[in-house]
Design a protein around this motif. Structure first.
Motif, PDB file in Angstrom:
ATOM      1  N   GLU A   4       0.851  -1.186   0.000  1.00 56.13           N
ATOM      2  CA  GLU A   4       0.000   0.000   0.000  1.00 56.13           C
ATOM      3  C   GLU A   4       0.894   1.246   0.000  1.00 56.13           C
ATOM      4  O   GLU A   4       1.727   1.409   0.902  1.00 56.13           O
ATOM      5  CB  GLU A   4      -0.884  -0.041   1.244  1.00 56.13           C
ATOM      6  CG  GLU A   4      -2.193   0.723   1.098  1.00 56.13           C
ATOM      7  CD  GLU A   4      -2.001   2.206   1.326  1.00 56.13           C
ATOM      8  OE1 GLU A   4      -2.150   2.966   0.353  1.00 56.13           O
ATOM      9  OE2 GLU A   4      -1.687   2.584   2.451  1.00 56.13           O
ATOM     10  N   PRO A   5       0.781   2.103  -1.025  1.00 58.42           N
ATOM     11  CA  PRO A   5       1.730   3.218  -1.179  1.00 58.42           C
ATOM     12  C   PRO A   5       1.853   4.119   0.040  1.00 58.42           C
ATOM     13  O   PRO A   5       2.951   4.507   0.426  1.00 58.42           O
ATOM     14  CB  PRO A   5       1.163   3.998  -2.388  1.00 58.42           C
ATOM     15  CG  PRO A   5       0.432   2.974  -3.175  1.00 58.42           C
ATOM     16  CD  PRO A   5      -0.167   2.040  -2.163  1.00 58.42           C
ATOM     17  N   ARG A   6       0.732   4.472   0.684  1.00 61.75           N
ATOM     18  CA  ARG A   6       0.774   5.449   1.771  1.00 61.75           C
ATOM     19  C   ARG A   6       1.341   4.872   3.065  1.00 61.75           C
ATOM     20  O   ARG A   6       1.661   5.623   3.978  1.00 61.75           O
ATOM     21  CB  ARG A   6      -0.629   5.998   2.024  1.00 61.75           C
ATOM     22  CG  ARG A   6      -1.186   6.835   0.881  1.00 61.75           C
ATOM     23  CD  ARG A   6      -2.589   7.336   1.168  1.00 61.75           C
ATOM     24  NE  ARG A   6      -3.548   6.224   1.249  1.00 61.75           N
ATOM     25  CZ  ARG A   6      -4.142   5.839   2.371  1.00 61.75           C
ATOM     26  NH1 ARG A   6      -3.842   6.438   3.506  1.00 61.75           N
ATOM     27  NH2 ARG A   6      -5.009   4.846   2.359  1.00 61.75           N
ATOM     28  N   ARG A   7       1.444   3.559   3.154  1.00 60.66           N
ATOM     29  CA  ARG A   7       1.945   2.961   4.383  1.00 60.66           C
ATOM     30  C   ARG A   7       3.257   2.230   4.115  1.00 60.66           C
ATOM     31  O   ARG A   7       4.332   2.781   4.210  1.00 60.66           O
ATOM     32  CB  ARG A   7       0.873   2.032   4.980  1.00 60.66           C
ATOM     33  CG  ARG A   7      -0.307   2.786   5.603  1.00 60.66           C
ATOM     34  CD  ARG A   7      -1.159   1.840   6.440  1.00 60.66           C
ATOM     35  NE  ARG A   7      -2.203   2.546   7.164  1.00 60.66           N
ATOM     36  CZ  ARG A   7      -3.438   2.734   6.727  1.00 60.66           C
ATOM     37  NH1 ARG A   7      -3.803   2.231   5.560  1.00 60.66           N
ATOM     38  NH2 ARG A   7      -4.335   3.399   7.444  1.00 60.66           N
ATOM     39  N   GLY A  30       3.241   2.018  14.503  1.00 59.35           N
ATOM     40  CA  GLY A  30       3.748   1.182  13.426  1.00 59.35           C
ATOM     41  C   GLY A  30       2.687   0.820  12.413  1.00 59.35           C
ATOM     42  O   GLY A  30       2.981   0.591  11.239  1.00 59.35           O
ATOM     43  N   ARG A  31       1.435   0.779  12.854  1.00 61.70           N
ATOM     44  CA  ARG A  31       0.354   0.422  11.929  1.00 61.70           C
ATOM     45  C   ARG A  31       0.185   1.466  10.835  1.00 61.70           C
ATOM     46  O   ARG A  31      -0.196   1.146   9.717  1.00 61.70           O
ATOM     47  CB  ARG A  31      -0.950   0.247  12.711  1.00 61.70           C
ATOM     48  CG  ARG A  31      -0.879  -0.883  13.734  1.00 61.70           C
ATOM     49  CD  ARG A  31      -2.081  -0.876  14.652  1.00 61.70           C
ATOM     50  NE  ARG A  31      -1.814  -1.701  15.837  1.00 61.70           N
ATOM     51  CZ  ARG A  31      -2.541  -1.690  16.934  1.00 61.70           C
ATOM     52  NH1 ARG A  31      -3.597  -0.912  17.005  1.00 61.70           N
ATOM     53  NH2 ARG A  31      -2.226  -2.461  17.954  1.00 61.70           N
ATOM     54  N   ASP A  32       0.457   2.735  11.166  1.00 64.26           N
ATOM     55  CA  ASP A  32       0.356   3.781  10.152  1.00 64.26           C
ATOM     56  C   ASP A  32       1.537   3.734   9.183  1.00 64.26           C
ATOM     57  O   ASP A  32       1.445   4.253   8.073  1.00 64.26           O
ATOM     58  CB  ASP A  32       0.322   5.160  10.823  1.00 64.26           C
ATOM     59  CG  ASP A  32      -0.932   5.359  11.658  1.00 64.26           C
ATOM     60  OD1 ASP A  32      -1.975   4.796  11.285  1.00 64.26           O
ATOM     61  OD2 ASP A  32      -0.858   6.049  12.688  1.00 64.26           O
ATOM     62  N   LEU A  33       2.631   3.116   9.603  1.00 70.11           N
ATOM     63  CA  LEU A  33       3.841   3.101   8.780  1.00 70.11           C
ATOM     64  C   LEU A  33       4.006   1.804   7.998  1.00 70.11           C
ATOM     65  O   LEU A  33       4.821   1.737   7.079  1.00 70.11           O
ATOM     66  CB  LEU A  33       5.072   3.303   9.675  1.00 70.11           C
ATOM     67  CG  LEU A  33       5.119   4.608  10.466  1.00 70.11           C
ATOM     68  CD1 LEU A  33       6.385   4.665  11.311  1.00 70.11           C
ATOM     69  CD2 LEU A  33       5.041   5.809   9.545  1.00 70.11           C
ATOM     70  N   VAL A  34       3.269   0.768   8.359  1.00 71.16           N
ATOM     71  CA  VAL A  34       3.410  -0.513   7.656  1.00 71.16           C
ATOM     72  C   VAL A  34       2.087  -0.883   6.999  1.00 71.16           C
ATOM     73  O   VAL A  34       1.929  -0.783   5.797  1.00 71.16           O
ATOM     74  CB  VAL A  34       3.882  -1.628   8.616  1.00 71.16           C
ATOM     75  CG1 VAL A  34       4.075  -2.945   7.850  1.00 71.16           C
ATOM     76  CG2 VAL A  34       5.191  -1.225   9.279  1.00 71.16           C
ATOM     77  N   ARG A  35       1.134  -1.310   7.792  1.00 66.29           N
ATOM     78  CA  ARG A  35      -0.203  -1.539   7.251  1.00 66.29           C
ATOM     79  C   ARG A  35      -1.190  -1.596   8.399  1.00 66.29           C
ATOM     80  O   ARG A  35      -0.845  -1.919   9.529  1.00 66.29           O
ATOM     81  CB  ARG A  35      -0.282  -2.815   6.412  1.00 66.29           C
ATOM     82  CG  ARG A  35       0.004  -4.109   7.156  1.00 66.29           C
ATOM     83  CD  ARG A  35      -0.069  -5.285   6.209  1.00 66.29           C
ATOM     84  NE  ARG A  35       0.211  -6.526   6.902  1.00 66.29           N
ATOM     85  CZ  ARG A  35      -0.544  -7.609   6.824  1.00 66.29           C
ATOM     86  NH1 ARG A  35      -1.627  -7.592   6.082  1.00 66.29           N
ATOM     87  NH2 ARG A  35      -0.226  -8.705   7.482  1.00 66.29           N
TER      88      ARG A  35
END
Length: 818
Positions: free
Chosen positions: A170-173, A455-460
């Motif tokens: 996912e591009p944004r994450r 981390g969820r906002d940065l990975v998925r």
């Protein structure tokens, strides 16, 4: 390196004559020259071997361009499949190093949520998921406790990192964090991005950002690939939702694969198929495969797939029902592939499991079905419900809905992917690259404070949790390496009704109370009362078999009562992490330094990259690693710590030779099974020692670094060294307690340093008895990624990894520990 040399190696690996393809050879040349690579190659082309071959070649010829290879994929099933096939290939060539062949050259490991075979990335060739890789980079690893969170990031330095199937990110994450990681580690790590379906516009953007060579399979080479030569594969849009009748209607005793967008849907279709064949007298073999099987069951089914769907399959009349787990990594092919509609790039991946082989298995049909609707008439999109991916499904459906049956060749696939994803991918990735500075700030904040929820906002956003099904979880010893199942937390929402009824417990989670640096934690199980507590809570959940179950045929069934999940230990793991032998401080120091020396030999590329990037002498930095390791337990020389450990040892095993020497101790005799309750007695409490040790030697480290390094680097290196000592037991340690060192501490340290071959690193002055100001200022003296220390974060990661792994190795060595 000549192409014939790669041909010879590939022949050894395949166990039959084989030739490296041109794109594989070009990839090998680029990597050997130290370049990053972005590779586009279709399913079935052999892109996996493109980066693996040169890595193996360089190792076997003793000219390694990387200390290890970390191969990361979006799905754990893909990682598992490639792990198995690569192990088999290395075994064919006699190169695999394992318990059967300790003289082999290469150790191959697997680290996923379901198979935690290498939680610290210590193998030579490591297969893992992109989630595992990114969370390790963020110091939030998924498969170890938060205390150990700073061990894995250092493994990236000196490595060749492969990110396969990047079009699924996912591009944004996750994609944004991947690019931020690659930019930060540009001088330390080699990267290969690989994709089958990322649009050409997006590929060029990524290659420019990565300063990478852009490679792809040329048209003439593509047409000669067995997976594409003379292929006759048709795609058909059905316009209806997937059901068992559709599948059986065209099966005709052949080979059929059904791909569902969710585990729940796959389990439903599997049950429907079994009911239909019993009712109507059909006789096909039906196999279910998804991510919620225990590894032993899953491996059994994957072996069966080879008989029915593999390149050398001899049996037919089989239906495989699966999820996205088969989108890549499994070398199987069907005559009919039935799939729910999904984003075009995933559809191409799924279609790659139809008419995959040359000869009489190059004909097939891909049947695409609409997704189901809910009671309100809305699409049930499952894992594609986010705005970004839901829009892609809608676009893919629009492209297919008015399309008559058409030949699905590589050029059709490229057009469809470009039409659905091209503009969207280009815009999204362009925005990601433009905002990488903002992503760096977000990453640094997570690194500083260690907040897992960030981390969820940065990975998925699909956060996972370990699950077991057990009626009495409190009877389990959580220090044993149990085999859990990893599932998205969102999948537990189906238990909401049961939780609200409150008739009996539905789920329990372990609550851990820490008990000092070294002492084992106290664990109690707590009943979950609400759905929010369940989906936002612990790293582990035990489900009540009255509401959820596990069975060999269907795997984990959430919200369906039945049997408990068999509790299996992960293979090749110790049964306890808390058994120690009595050993002296000097003994442990030497064992740790010896272990660190061995580790440094295996990290030659990382050491070279660090010395070049920071413009420091490589040998002097090696000494920093050894000195940090040697001084990591200085805090144990406090009066309180030595009094506590001696009191314990005097009662537990007073005749032990190490105790009788009268020298300071590093560890006492301790067996988890028999001593854990007694050890909680306040008489034996020692408190923490890591931050205290860092405080004690801080000035010594600054003085040594100031003498050996330049004005621009010495302070950053000293800070990294002190932080590696302060955080060698807990990744976020920062609290300093009042302590007083034993009167002879300095002499004991210097004698031990001399014994370990570090006599040139004698300590002159030790600090103790910190006052209130010292305690308040201590946290600020440790490395801070949101300050000028940012550029020294990679160096710190490498350093703390060496200290912590050497400490572990010393405990397991014959010289010290158990």
């Amino acid at each position: 390196m000549e192409k014939q040399e790669l041909d010879h190696l590939l022949t050894q690996l395949m166990g039959k004559p084989a030739q490296a393809r041109q794109f594989q050879f070009k990839t090998a040349l680029a990597l050997m020259e130290g370049r990053n690579v972005v590779l586009t190659a279709p399913t079935g082309s052999g892109k996996t071997w493109a980066p693996v071959l040169p890595f193996l070649y360089s190792w076997l010829n003793q000219i390694p361009f990387a200390d290890r290879l970390i191969y990361a994929l979006p799905l754990r099933s893909l990682a598992s499949g490639l792990y198995q096939s690569t192990r088999s290939a290395l075994e064919n060539a006699g190169l695999l190093k394992d318990e059967k062949n300790i003289n082999g050259s290469i150790s191959v490991t697997l680290q996923t949520g379901n198979h935690k075979g290498d939680p610290f990335f210590c193998g030579d060739l490591i297969f893992t998921t992109i989630d595992q890789l990114l969370y390790s980079y963020l110091n939030l690893p998924l498969s170890v406790t938060q205390k150990l969170a700073n061990v894995n990031a250092g493994a990236l330095l000196g490595s060749l990192v492969i990110l396969d199937e990047v079009h699924l990110l996912e591009p944004r994450r996750s994609f944004a964090t991947v690019l931020e990681m690659a930019r930060r580690l540009r001088d330390f790590t080699s990267f290969v991005f690989m994709t089958a379906t990322l649009s050409s516009e997006a590929v060029s953007l990524v290659a420019k950002e990565m300063q990478a060579v852009e490679l792809s399979v040329e048209s003439d080479e593509l047409l000669e690939l067995p997976s594409h030569k003379d292929k006759q594969r048709t795609i058909r849009w059905t316009g209806i939702s997937l059901n068992a009748h559709n599948v059986l209607e065209v099966h005709d005793c052949g080979r059929s694969i059904v791909v569902c967008n969710s585990v729940q849907k796959a389990q439903t279709i599997y049950r429907e198929l079994n009911q239909a064949i019993r009712k109507e007298g059909y006789s096909p073999k039906i196999i279910l495969l998804h991510s919620r099987f225990l590894p032993s069951d899953r491996e059994e089914y994957e072996k069966e797939l080879a008989r029915y769907f593999g390149p050398d399959a001899t049996e037919t009349d089989c239906i495989l029902v699966a999820t996205q787990v088969i989108e890549a990594g499994l070398d199987i092919s069907a005559d009919n592939l039935h799939t729910e509609v999904c984003p075009a790039n995933s559809l191409v991946q799924r279609a790659g499991r139809c008419a995959r082989y040359a000869g009489d298995r190059n004909k097939g049909t891909v049947w695409v079905y609409d997704v189901e609707k809910d009671a309100s008439g809305r699409d049930k999109l499952g894992p594609y419900r986010e705005r970004y991916t839901s829009a892609l499904i809608i676009s893919t459906r629009e492209k297919l809905s008015g399309l008559p049956p058409v030949l699905m060749d590589f050029y059709f696939e490229q057009r469809m992917v470009s039409q659905v994803h091209g503009e969207t991918e280009f815009t999204a990735i362009q925005k990601v690259i433009q905002t990488l500075k903002d992503r760096r700030k977000q990453v640094n904040n997570v690194l500083r404070f260690g907040r897992a929820e960030c981390g969820r906002d940065l990975v998925r956003d699909v956060d996972s949790v370990n699950v077991l099904v057990h009626a009495h979880p409190e009877n389990l010893n959580l220090n044993l390496p149990w085999q859990y199942l990893s599932v998205p937390r969102a999948s537990l929402w189906s238990l909401k009704t049961y939780l609200e009824s409150g008739e009996q417990w539905v789920a329990k989670v372990p609550v851990t109370t820490e008990n000092g640096d070294d002492d084992e934690a106290i664990v109690q199980w707590k009943e979950v009362k609400s759905i929010d507590e369940l989906v936002l809570g612990s790293w582990l959940v035990s489900l009540n078999p009255a509401f959820s179950s596990y069975n060999k045929a269907e795997g984990l069934c959430i919200s369906i009562p039945g049997a408990e999940m068999p509790m299996q230990l992960r293979p090749g793991k110790k049964t306890s992490d808390f058994d120690y032998c009595c050993e002296m401080f000097a003994q442990h120091l030497k064992a740790a330094v010896d272990a660190c020396r061995i580790q440094l030999v295996k990290n030659g590329r990382a050491l070279k990259a660090i010395s070049q990037t920071y413009q420091i002498d490589e040998k002097r930095f090696e000494t920093v690693c050894l000195l940090s390791t040697a001084l990591h337990d200085v805090g144990k020389l406090s009066v309180k710590w030595q009094n506590g450990i001696r009191s314990w040892q005097k009662e537990r095993d007073p005749g032990h030779a190490a105790f009788l020497t009268g020298e300071p101790l590093a560890h006492s005799t301790f067996t988890w099974e028999t001593d854990r309750e007694k050890n909680r007695d306040p008489r034996y409490f020692r408190g923490n020692h890591a931050c205290e040790g860092a405080f004690a030697v801080f000035n010594c480290l600054v003085d040594w670094c100031a003498y050996n390094f330049t004005m621009e680097t010495y302070d950053g290196i000293a800070t990294a060294s002190a932080t590696s000592i302060a955080r060698h037991h807990s990744a976020q340690a920062k609290g300093l307690a009042v302590f007083q060192l034993e009167p002879g501490a300095r002499d004991w340290i210097n004698q031990a340093l001399a014994t370990a071959g570090l006599s040139d690193c004698e300590v002159a002055e030790l600090l103790d008895s910190p006052d209130k100001r010292d305690i308040e200022d201590f946290t600020g003296s440790l490395i801070n990624p949101e300050s000028k220390d940012e550029k020294f974060m990679p160096l710190y990661w490498f350093l703390v990894r060496q200290v912590r792994l050497a400490d572990q190795a010393a405990l397991a060595s014959k010289e010290g520990g158990d």
